[in-house]
Design a protein around this motif. Structure first.
Motif, short mmCIF file in Angstrom:
data_model
loop_
_atom_site.label_atom_id
_atom_site.label_comp_id
_atom_site.label_asym_id
_atom_site.label_seq_id
_atom_site.Cartn_x
_atom_site.Cartn_y
_atom_site.Cartn_z
N ASN A 20 0.82 -1.22 0.00
CA ASN A 20 0.00 0.00 0.00
C ASN A 20 0.86 1.27 0.00
O ASN A 20 0.43 2.30 -0.50
CB ASN A 20 -1.04 0.01 1.13
CG ASN A 20 -0.46 -0.29 2.48
OD1 ASN A 20 0.76 -0.27 2.64
ND2 ASN A 20 -1.30 -0.56 3.44
N LEU A 121 13.54 4.74 21.01
CA LEU A 121 13.13 5.17 22.35
C LEU A 121 13.27 4.06 23.39
O LEU A 121 13.21 4.32 24.58
CB LEU A 121 11.70 5.73 22.34
CG LEU A 121 10.52 4.79 22.40
CD1 LEU A 121 9.26 5.53 22.78
CD2 LEU A 121 10.32 4.06 21.11
N ALA A 165 -4.00 -2.08 15.17
CA ALA A 165 -3.38 -1.14 16.12
C ALA A 165 -4.43 -0.62 17.11
O ALA A 165 -4.17 -0.54 18.31
CB ALA A 165 -2.74 0.02 15.35
#
Ligand SMILES: Cc1cc2nc3c(=O)[nH]c(=O)nc-3n(C[C@H](O)[C@H](O)[C@H](O)COP(=O)(O)OP(=O)(O)OC[C@H]3O[C@@H](n4cnc5c(N)ncnc54)[C@H](O)[C@@H]3O)c2cc1C
Length: 302
Positions: A20, A121, A165
């Motif tokens: 995509n 992170l 998600a």
């Protein structure tokens, strides 16, 4: 960018990939006034992009070279030539080089071959484990190897899309809440799925699904406006009412209305009903009239 003579990436942009991201890049390039051409080494049916996205891209004038791979770029006097090799599917359906080459002109080549998660992170967090695919290992509760750090979405091993998600967000929130209380989250047991025979379809209106508006092809090629419009509030509510809610009580009050013995007690919005077995004679009217098969008769234990 619309109407400018020299779009940032040049006139002819080759996009390499079949997911995509490749389709999005090519469609954006088209909207910026250039000519995108996707080069993908497998066939359309094997492309990871949704078929409807490919179809929309084709409608908008994106060109695609299926079964092709880039062999070399930056050739010719002006560095604008790229060589692509045609591929052929082998017996197992995998693309194999054929030795047949073609030259394409390109001002830019965009590689849209995959996404990596930036785990910067989390550097140095003790206990945290990263898989060989570059995502964070989590348990069924979405907690990482470091107690109290939860992860979900693209950064854990799962399908990478918005639906997954969002689902992970909800699941993680429940598990985080339980963890902070010193408990373990246990999802409530699921009831039996009601098969079609248990439903009373006459209860539901026979309504076709709402058609979402599509932007004209011409306007799709030159603007970044939304291609497929969403549902407004009333349409979305209408769509939700088309759900047969198999086995899930949606508080239609049928059982409450038909019970001849006042044995059904309303518990209030969202709380459904309770049965007063001291009054219930077991006539089964509530079961017969429940539209979604949410009530089950069970033999009384004596
Ligand atoms: C080009 C493209 C097209 C896509 N098309 C579709 C599609 O059509 N349908 C679909 O379902 N999915 C699509 N996806 C996939 C979808 O976008 C992802 O699966 C989804 O967004 C993942 O959600 P997430 O919350 O895990 O991550 P993200 O949406 O990436 O959110 C992570 C957030 O964390 C922030 N962040 C990162 N590091 C730090 C830090 N150190 N400190 C603070 N914040 C930080 C980022 O800025 C970002 O806002 C597409 C993805 C791409 C790249």
């Amino acid at each position: 960018m619309e109407g400018e003579d020299k779009p940032m990436l040049g006139r002819r942009v080759v996009v390499y990939g079949g997911g995509n991201t490749a389709i999005d890049v090519a469609r954006s390039v088209k909207r910026m006034g250039a000519e995108p051409i996707i080069v993908y080494r497998r066939t359309r049916d094997k492309a990871p992009a949704h078929d409807f996205e490919i179809e929309e891209a084709l409608q908008e004038g994106v060109m695609v070279k299926w079964l092709s791979t880039i062999k070399q770029a930056g050739m010719g006097d002006d560095n604008r030539q790229i060589t692509i090799e045609k591929m052929a599917l082998d017996d197992k359906g995998f693309p194999q080089p054929t030795g047949e080459f073609e030259t394409l002109e390109a001002d830019s080549v965009v590689l849209a071959l995959g996404q990596d998660v930036d785990l910067g992170l989390l550097n140095g967090v003790p206990g945290l484990e990263v898989t060989k695919d570059g995502v964070v290992k989590v348990g069924a509760d979405l907690m990482t190897g470091h107690p109290g750090i939860f992860a979900g979405g693209d950064m854990v091993p799962a399908e990478r899309n918005v639906t997954v998600a969002v689902g992970h967000g909800k699941k993680a929130a429940r598990n985080i809440d339980a963890w902070l209380r010193g408990e373990t989250y246990a999802p409530p047991p699921k009831h039996e799925v009601a098969q079609f025979e248990k439903l009373n379809p006459w209860y539901y209106a026979d309504a076709p699904k709402t058609v979402r508006p599509m932007l004209d092809i011409i306007r799709r090629q030159s603007t970044f406006e939304e291609v497929q419009g969403g549902l407004d509030e009333s349409n979305a509510l209408f769509e939700a009412r088309r759900c047969l809610s198999c086995g899930n009580c949606f508080e239609c009050d049928n059982c409450y209305g038909v019970c001849p013995d006042n044995a059904v007690i309303k518990l209030g919005p969202g709380k459904r009903f309770q049965f007063n077995y001291d009054y219930c004679k077991g006539c089964g009217m509530c079961v017969a009239e429940c539209p979604c098969g949410a009530i089950k008769m069970e033999a009384e234990e004596i």
